[in-house]
Motif scaffolding. Structure first.
Motif, PDB file in Angstrom:
ATOM      1  N   ILE A 257       0.818  -1.210   0.000  1.00 38.09           N
ATOM      2  CA  ILE A 257       0.000   0.000   0.000  1.00 38.09           C
ATOM      3  C   ILE A 257       0.853   1.261   0.000  1.00 38.09           C
ATOM      4  N   SER A 258       1.998   1.225   0.653  1.00 40.59           N
ATOM      5  CA  SER A 258       2.844   2.430   0.736  1.00 40.59           C
ATOM      6  C   SER A 258       3.282   2.913  -0.640  1.00 40.59           C
ATOM      7  N   GLU A 259       3.425   1.978  -1.611  1.00 45.30           N
ATOM      8  CA  GLU A 259       3.820   2.377  -2.956  1.00 45.30           C
ATOM      9  C   GLU A 259       2.696   3.139  -3.666  1.00 45.30           C
ATOM     10  N   PHE A 260       1.435   2.775  -3.374  1.00 41.59           N
ATOM     11  CA  PHE A 260       0.311   3.504  -3.956  1.00 41.59           C
ATOM     12  C   PHE A 260       0.146   4.873  -3.314  1.00 41.59           C
ATOM     13  N   LYS A 267      -5.940   5.979  -7.469  1.00 42.23           N
ATOM     14  CA  LYS A 267      -7.156   5.346  -7.974  1.00 42.23           C
ATOM     15  C   LYS A 267      -6.996   4.939  -9.432  1.00 42.23           C
ATOM     16  N   ALA A 268      -6.324   5.783 -10.222  1.00 44.96           N
ATOM     17  CA  ALA A 268      -6.120   5.467 -11.644  1.00 44.96           C
ATOM     18  C   ALA A 268      -5.253   4.224 -11.804  1.00 44.96           C
ATOM     19  N   TYR A 269      -4.238   4.097 -10.959  1.00 43.04           N
ATOM     20  CA  TYR A 269      -3.368   2.916 -11.029  1.00 43.04           C
ATOM     21  C   TYR A 269      -4.113   1.668 -10.558  1.00 43.04           C
ATOM     22  N   LEU A 270      -4.918   1.808  -9.499  1.00 41.41           N
ATOM     23  CA  LEU A 270      -5.705   0.666  -9.022  1.00 41.41           C
ATOM     24  C   LEU A 270      -6.656   0.179 -10.111  1.00 41.41           C
ATOM     25  N   ALA A 286     -10.425   1.996  -4.108  1.00 39.17           N
ATOM     26  CA  ALA A 286      -9.515   3.045  -3.634  1.00 39.17           C
ATOM     27  C   ALA A 286      -9.606   3.208  -2.118  1.00 39.17           C
ATOM     28  N   ASN A 287     -10.819   3.061  -1.558  1.00 38.16           N
ATOM     29  CA  ASN A 287     -10.994   3.212  -0.104  1.00 38.16           C
ATOM     30  C   ASN A 287     -10.331   2.101   0.687  1.00 38.16           C
ATOM     31  N   LEU A 288     -10.032   0.975   0.023  1.00 36.68           N
ATOM     32  CA  LEU A 288      -9.337  -0.120   0.723  1.00 36.68           C
ATOM     33  C   LEU A 288      -7.977   0.313   1.246  1.00 36.68           C
ATOM     34  N   LEU A 289      -7.353   1.276   0.576  1.00 33.06           N
ATOM     35  CA  LEU A 289      -6.018   1.717   0.994  1.00 33.06           C
ATOM     36  C   LEU A 289      -6.033   2.215   2.433  1.00 33.06           C
ATOM     37  N   ASN A 290      -7.156   2.823   2.856  1.00 31.50           N
ATOM     38  CA  ASN A 290      -7.251   3.390   4.207  1.00 31.50           C
ATOM     39  C   ASN A 290      -8.240   2.643   5.090  1.00 31.50           C
ATOM     40  N   ILE A 305      -8.324  -8.113  -0.471  1.00 25.17           N
ATOM     41  CA  ILE A 305      -8.337  -8.050   0.986  1.00 25.17           C
ATOM     42  C   ILE A 305      -7.369  -6.979   1.467  1.00 25.17           C
ATOM     43  N   LYS A 306      -7.823  -6.143   2.414  1.00 27.99           N
ATOM     44  CA  LYS A 306      -6.906  -5.222   3.105  1.00 27.99           C
ATOM     45  C   LYS A 306      -6.297  -5.990   4.274  1.00 27.99           C
ATOM     46  N   ASP A 307      -4.989  -6.120   4.277  1.00 24.19           N
ATOM     47  CA  ASP A 307      -4.294  -6.859   5.333  1.00 24.19           C
ATOM     48  C   ASP A 307      -3.128  -6.006   5.834  1.00 24.19           C
ATOM     49  N   ARG A 308      -3.388  -5.269   6.919  1.00 23.57           N
ATOM     50  CA  ARG A 308      -2.407  -4.340   7.488  1.00 23.57           C
ATOM     51  C   ARG A 308      -1.883  -3.377   6.425  1.00 23.57           C
ATOM     52  N   LYS A 309      -0.662  -3.540   5.972  1.00 29.14           N
ATOM     53  CA  LYS A 309      -0.058  -2.593   5.039  1.00 29.14           C
ATOM     54  C   LYS A 309      -0.067  -3.101   3.601  1.00 29.14           C
ATOM     55  N   HIS A 310      -0.924  -4.082   3.344  1.00 32.45           N
ATOM     56  CA  HIS A 310      -0.934  -4.682   2.015  1.00 32.45           C
ATOM     57  C   HIS A 310      -2.362  -4.915   1.516  1.00 32.45           C
TER      58      HIS A 310
END
Length: 443
Positions: A257-260, A267-270, A286-290, A305-310
Motif C-alpha cells: 500500500i505504501s507504494e500507492f 485510484k487510476a493505477y488501481l 480506492a478506499n481499501l487503501l485506508n 483483501i486489506k491486510d495491514r499494510k498490504h
C-alpha cells in the motif's frame, strides 16, 4: 487506408502482405453470415488464393429468412469451390437458460463454435468481416455506457486467433467494390430495426456525424492511434509501479500500500491493475487503501483483501472449503489440495526443517485429522513453555489473512500435533521415553 477503393485486387493484396503477412501461409476459417461484409471478405481472400474455409451460423431467429441465408452461403461456397461448415443453434433457448440477451447468446454460440472448429480441424486463424464503421459503432457504444481508455481503443485487428482484415475500410467502400464486381449478398431485415443500440447508432446517429464531418472515419482512425499511443504510456507507467508494489506468490498476489500512497492518483493505477480481475466499484477499491485490516471486496472471480499494510488478491476458486482429511494408522501417505503428508517409522531423528517433524508414535490417537483453524484453537509450540493461542501465534508470525485461512493443522483427538509447515507441538515431541519415532513429512 479508410475509403481505399478496391479498383484493383492489388490494393487489398498490399494491405494483407504489409500488415497481415502471416495469413499467406495459414489455414483460415472465414465467419460468413451471407451479408455484404463477409461476402466481400470471402471474394477478396479467394481472389488472393488464400487457404480459406467458410463457417456459417444459423441462429434460427428469423424463420425462413435465416434458412435462406444458409442456402445462399452454401451456394456461394459451391460457386467458389470452397468447403463450408454450417451449424444451427437454438439461440433463444440459450439466452433464456443463461439469462443473457439474444445478441450476447448469439455471440457466445458463434465464437465458441468457431474456436472449436479451429482447434479440432487445426485452422490457424478465424477471419471476421468487421470494418471501420463497426469500429466506430463499438467506440460509441462503449462511450455511451461509460468505459475506461481501453474501451475507447476500438476493435483490435488481431486478437489471438481472430483477425479482421477489413477493419481499415468503410462499409461504403465494401459496397462499392461489391457492386462494381456484380456480387450478390443477403440483407438481414433485423439490421433495419432501431430497437438495439448498435442499429440506432448506425441509422440515426452516425449518418448525422458523417454529414457534419465527411472525414469522420479518417479522423476517428487518427484518434484511435492517439488513444493507443496513450495506452502504451499508461501500461509502461503501471509496470514501473508494479516493480516495487507487487509480489507474486503461489496462491495470492501482494500489493504494498505504501507504494500507492506515493502516487499522485492512486485510484487510476488501481483501476489499471485490477480491472482485469472483474472489479468495478472503483471508489470502494480506492478506499481499501485506508480501510481497517480485514476489509474485503469481491468480484465474480477474485477477492481483494486489506491486510495491514498490504492488499491481497486471491482467486475465489482457490478458497473453497477443503473439509477434513482423515488419516488411519496404516496410511503411509495422504494427499490434500495443498500437498502431501507422508508417514514413516524411523530409528532416530535425522534432518529437521519446517517440512519435517518427528513425533512419539505412541502418543498419537488415531484417526488423525487434517483441518483448518477453528475459533479458540491453542497449541504448545515446540521449544516453548506453556500454551499459546493459535491466533496469537499467527499474529506473531505476521501471517496475512489469506495465509491464516489456508494454514492446515494435523490433529490427534483434536489436539494440534503440527501447524503444518510451520511449528510442531511440544506435547508430541520425541523424548528419552519414546519407543517408536514417527517421521512426518510435508511436500
Amino acid at each position: 487506408m479508410i475509403n481505399l477503393k478496391f479498383k484493383n485486387i492489388d490494393h487489398f493484396k498490399n494491405h494483407i502482405f504489409q500488415n497481415l503477412p502471416f495469413l499467406k501461409e495459414s489455414r483460415l476459417l472465414i465467419a460468413i453470415s451471407g451479408g455484404l461484409d463477409s461476402v466481400v471478405l470471402t471474394h477478396l481472400c479467394h481472389r488472393l488464393h488464400l487457404n480459406i474455409t467458410l463457417a456459417h451460423c444459423n441462429f434460427k431467429l428469423r424463420g425462413e429468412e435465416s434458412d435462406a441465408d444458409k442456402d445462399f452461403v452454401s451456394q456461394l461456397a459451391e460457386h467458389l469451390n470452397l468447403e463450408v461448415f454450417i451449424e444451427s443453434f437454438d439461440t433463444r433457448n440459450h439466452a433464456e437458460r443463461y439469462n443473457m440477451s439474444i445478441q450476447m447468446a448469439a455471440r457466445e454460440l458463434r465464437y465458441n463454435w468457431f474456436e472449436t472448429l479451429a482447434t479440432q480441424l487445426k485452422f490457424d486463424y478465424i477471419l471476421t468481416a468487421h470494418h471501420a464503421d463497426d469500429n466506430l459503432e463499438t467506440f460509441l457504444i462503449n462511450l455511451s455506457r461509460g468505459t475506461g481508455l481501453e474501451g475507447l481503443m476500438g476493435i483490435p485487428q488481431v486478437n489471438d486467433k481472430v483477425v479482421r482484415p477489413l477493419l481499415p475500410y468503410s462499409r461504403d467502400t465494401l459496397e462499392q467494390y461489391a457492386r462494381e464486381h456484380n456480387m450478390d449478398w443477403r440483407e438481414d431485415s433485423s439490421n433495419a430495426s432501431t430497437k438495439y443500440l448498435r442499429n440506432k447508432l448506425r441509422h440515426d446517429v452516425i449518418p448525422v456525424l458523417k454529414e457534419i464531418n465527411p472525414q469522420l472515419l479518417q479522423n476517428f482512425k487518427k484518434t484511435l492511434g492517439h488513444l493507443n499511443d496513450s495506452q502504451g504510456i499508461i501500461k509502461e507507467s503501471v509496470q514501473d509501479v508494479l516493480k516495487y508494489a507487487q509480489k507474486v506468490e503461489e496462491h495470492q498476489i501482494i500489493y504494498d500500500i505504501s507504494e500507492f500512497e506515493k502516487l499522485e492518483n492512486p485510484k487510476a493505477y488501481l483501476y489499471e491493475i485490477f480491472k482485469g480481475y472483474g472489479f468495478t466499484a472503483w471508489k470502494d477499491v480506492a478506499n481499501l487503501l485506508n480501510a481497517q485490516s480485514g476489509k474485503q471486496l469481491y468480484s465474480s472471480t477474485h477477492r481483494l483483501i486489506k491486510d495491514r499494510k498490504h492488499l491481497l488478491l486471491v482467486e475465489i476458486h482457490a478458497e473453497e472449503d477443503r473439509g477434513q482429511s482423515i488419516i488411519s494408522k496404516n496410511d503411509l501417505e495422504v494427499k490434500t489440495d495443498s500437498g502431501t503428508l507422508s508417514f514413516a517409522k524411523v530409528d532416530q531423528i535425522q534432518e529437521t526443517n519446517t517440512s519435517i517433524i518427528y513425533v512419539d508414535a505412541d502418543v498419537l490417537e488415531y484417526p488423525l485429522t487434517i483441518r483448518t483453524r477453528e475459533e479458540g484453537d491453542v497449541f504448545y509450540p515446540l521449544g516453548m513453555v506453556g500454551k499459546k493461542k493459535l491466533s496469537k501465534y499467527f499474529k506473531d508470525e505476521k501471517l496475512s489473512l489469506f495465509q491464516k485461512e489456508h494454514v492446515q493443522l494435523l490433529c490427534s483427538n483434536n489436539q494440534i500435533v503440527w501447524v503444518i509447515g510451520r511449528r510442531a507441538d511440544n506435547r508430541f515431541k520425541v523424548t528419552e521415553k519414546t519407543k517408536q519415532i514417527l517421521k512426518i513429512e510435508w511436500r
